[in-house]
Write a protein that holds these residues in place. Structure first.
Motif, mmCIF file in Angstrom:
data_model
loop_
_atom_site.group_PDB
_atom_site.id
_atom_site.type_symbol
_atom_site.label_atom_id
_atom_site.label_comp_id
_atom_site.label_asym_id
_atom_site.label_seq_id
_atom_site.Cartn_x
_atom_site.Cartn_y
_atom_site.Cartn_z
ATOM 1 N N LEU A 44 0.843 -1.194 0.000
ATOM 2 C CA LEU A 44 0.000 0.000 0.000
ATOM 3 C C LEU A 44 0.875 1.239 0.000
ATOM 4 O O LEU A 44 1.977 1.246 0.571
ATOM 5 C CB LEU A 44 -0.899 0.018 1.240
ATOM 6 C CG LEU A 44 -2.068 -0.955 1.227
ATOM 7 C CD1 LEU A 44 -2.480 -1.282 2.639
ATOM 8 C CD2 LEU A 44 -3.236 -0.366 0.465
ATOM 9 N N ILE A 45 0.371 2.289 -0.625
ATOM 10 C CA ILE A 45 1.063 3.574 -0.631
ATOM 11 C C ILE A 45 0.128 4.605 -0.018
ATOM 12 O O ILE A 45 -0.978 4.836 -0.510
ATOM 13 C CB ILE A 45 1.474 3.999 -2.051
ATOM 14 C CG1 ILE A 45 2.367 2.940 -2.692
ATOM 15 C CG2 ILE A 45 2.194 5.342 -2.029
ATOM 16 C CD1 ILE A 45 2.719 3.229 -4.140
ATOM 17 N N ILE A 46 0.570 5.218 1.083
ATOM 18 C CA ILE A 46 -0.236 6.199 1.812
ATOM 19 C C ILE A 46 0.475 7.544 1.754
ATOM 20 O O ILE A 46 1.683 7.620 1.966
ATOM 21 C CB ILE A 46 -0.419 5.788 3.289
ATOM 22 C CG1 ILE A 46 -0.880 4.333 3.391
ATOM 23 C CG2 ILE A 46 -1.379 6.717 4.003
ATOM 24 C CD1 ILE A 46 -2.218 4.054 2.796
ATOM 25 N N GLN A 47 -0.263 8.607 1.484
ATOM 26 C CA GLN A 47 0.338 9.939 1.424
ATOM 27 C C GLN A 47 -0.288 10.865 2.457
ATOM 28 O O GLN A 47 -1.508 11.010 2.524
ATOM 29 C CB GLN A 47 0.187 10.558 0.040
ATOM 30 C CG GLN A 47 0.873 11.932 -0.074
ATOM 31 C CD GLN A 47 0.830 12.503 -1.477
ATOM 32 O OE1 GLN A 47 0.019 12.075 -2.296
ATOM 33 N NE2 GLN A 47 1.686 13.461 -1.762
ATOM 34 N N ASN A 51 0.817 19.369 6.453
ATOM 35 C CA ASN A 51 2.124 19.803 6.952
ATOM 36 C C ASN A 51 2.303 19.440 8.417
ATOM 37 O O ASN A 51 3.082 20.062 9.137
ATOM 38 C CB ASN A 51 2.310 21.307 6.743
ATOM 39 C CG ASN A 51 1.215 22.123 7.431
ATOM 40 O OD1 ASN A 51 0.352 21.578 8.113
ATOM 41 N ND2 ASN A 51 1.260 23.438 7.251
ATOM 42 N N GLN A 52 1.563 18.428 8.868
ATOM 43 C CA GLN A 52 1.628 17.991 10.252
ATOM 44 C C GLN A 52 2.026 16.520 10.328
ATOM 45 O O GLN A 52 1.691 15.736 9.442
ATOM 46 C CB GLN A 52 0.278 18.172 10.947
ATOM 47 C CG GLN A 52 -0.248 19.601 10.948
ATOM 48 C CD GLN A 52 -1.647 19.676 11.543
ATOM 49 O OE1 GLN A 52 -2.173 18.683 12.047
ATOM 50 N NE2 GLN A 52 -2.251 20.850 11.472
ATOM 51 N N PRO A 95 5.106 15.018 7.834
ATOM 52 C CA PRO A 95 4.491 15.993 6.920
ATOM 53 C C PRO A 95 4.869 15.724 5.466
ATOM 54 O O PRO A 95 6.037 15.526 5.140
ATOM 55 C CB PRO A 95 5.051 17.333 7.410
ATOM 56 C CG PRO A 95 5.365 17.112 8.851
ATOM 57 C CD PRO A 95 5.820 15.679 8.938
ATOM 58 N N ASN A 96 3.857 15.634 4.611
ATOM 59 C CA ASN A 96 4.031 15.437 3.161
ATOM 60 C C ASN A 96 4.729 14.114 2.810
ATOM 61 O O ASN A 96 5.245 13.965 1.698
ATOM 62 C CB ASN A 96 4.805 16.612 2.546
ATOM 63 C CG ASN A 96 4.113 17.940 2.780
ATOM 64 O OD1 ASN A 96 2.935 18.100 2.455
ATOM 65 N ND2 ASN A 96 4.841 18.893 3.363
ATOM 66 N N GLU A 97 4.731 13.172 3.728
ATOM 67 C CA GLU A 97 5.407 11.897 3.479
ATOM 68 C C GLU A 97 4.548 10.968 2.620
ATOM 69 O O GLU A 97 3.326 10.907 2.760
ATOM 70 C CB GLU A 97 5.718 11.186 4.800
ATOM 71 C CG GLU A 97 6.397 9.830 4.615
ATOM 72 C CD GLU A 97 6.627 9.095 5.927
ATOM 73 O OE1 GLU A 97 7.341 8.072 5.909
ATOM 74 O OE2 GLU A 97 6.094 9.531 6.967
ATOM 75 N N ILE A 98 5.208 10.234 1.724
ATOM 76 C CA ILE A 98 4.582 9.128 1.012
ATOM 77 C C ILE A 98 5.091 7.849 1.659
ATOM 78 O O ILE A 98 6.260 7.506 1.544
ATOM 79 C CB ILE A 98 4.905 9.158 -0.489
ATOM 80 C CG1 ILE A 98 4.320 10.423 -1.130
ATOM 81 C CG2 ILE A 98 4.355 7.927 -1.181
ATOM 82 C CD1 ILE A 98 4.623 10.555 -2.607
#
Length: 235
Positions: A44-47, A51-52, A95-98
């Motif tokens: 799975l890919i979660i995004q 910004n938290q 924050p903003n991580e994939i």
């Protein structure tokens, strides 16, 4: 007028909570499809589009997983049974991580069955902030119509009819033999060709792009036609 102002203020105060749900599942809906007694892993890919930093916990598993099926949620190299270890399934999104270290391991069980299930993840700091992983599965009991050649053993295609994915199991007896599967349309036009790898034991064919209808697949060994069988594609 005062009551309208108070109501408007309450609505505005609700917006930050609704807007905070900025985590998306980038993967397509998961599909587990295979024969009885096998297991599969899907990633799975979660995004996290906010910004938290957010920490999520698996809140519940919903669906009709059969008594002989078993699913595990894996984060990195640690796997958990969602039926028993809900509180242990946690992931932190920067924050903003994939995030790409989330997997599902699924044992397809011992009987033919179709089903679906959902995994609901909830932000520990804000229960309004959730994301849902959806999955479907189908378990087949392929008809044993095995070709036993001196160089290779080849099973029948399954599922048949096929909707998205078709699979053919095989086993090389002579790893030096050259074996391939050729697919042709009902009227004999070439559609696809797959070289069989001696280091593998299953050929996976994507039939989603094929038009519905009847096709034929042929096993060739050292460019000699060994056997031809029918494959039905449906939508």
């Amino acid at each position: 007028m005062k009551n309208i102002f108070v109501l408007f203020t309450c609505i505005l105060l609700m917006f930050p909570f609704a807007a905070e749900a900025q985590v998306r599942v980038l993967s397509e809906n998961l599909e587990f499809s295979g024969k009885i007694g096998t297991s599969q892993r899907q990633s799975l890919i979660i995004q996290n589009e906010s910004n938290q930093t957010k920490e999520f916990q698996l809140k519940f598993l919903r669906g009709n997983i059969g008594s002989s099926q078993n699913v595990k949620v894996c984060i990195g190299d640690k796997c958990f049974d969602p039926k028993k270890d809900l509180s242990k399934v946690k992931l932190t999104l920067q924050p903003n991580e994939i995030f790409t270290d989330l997997y599902l391991d699924f044992d397809l069980g011992i009987s033919e069955v179709k089903g679906s299930f959902d995994l609901h993840f909830v932000n520990i700091a804000n229960i309004r902030d959730i994301f849902v992983v959806e999955a479907v599965y189908e378990v087949f009991n392929p008809v044993e119509d095995e070709t036993n050649h001196r160089d290779i053993t080849l099973g029948s295609v399954y599922p048949n009819p096929s909707y998205r994915i078709a699979q053919i199991d095989y086993k090389f007896k002579n790893p030096n033999a050259s074996a391939k599967i050729a697919i042709n349309s009902f009227i004999g036009n070439p559609v696809a060709e797959y070289q069989l790898d001696p280091l593998q034991n299953t050929l996976v064919i994507n039939v989603a792009d094929l038009n519905p209808g009847v096709y034929f697949y042929t096993l060739f060994i050292d460019n000699k036609n060994i056997v031809t069988r029918k494959l039905v594609v449906k939508k």
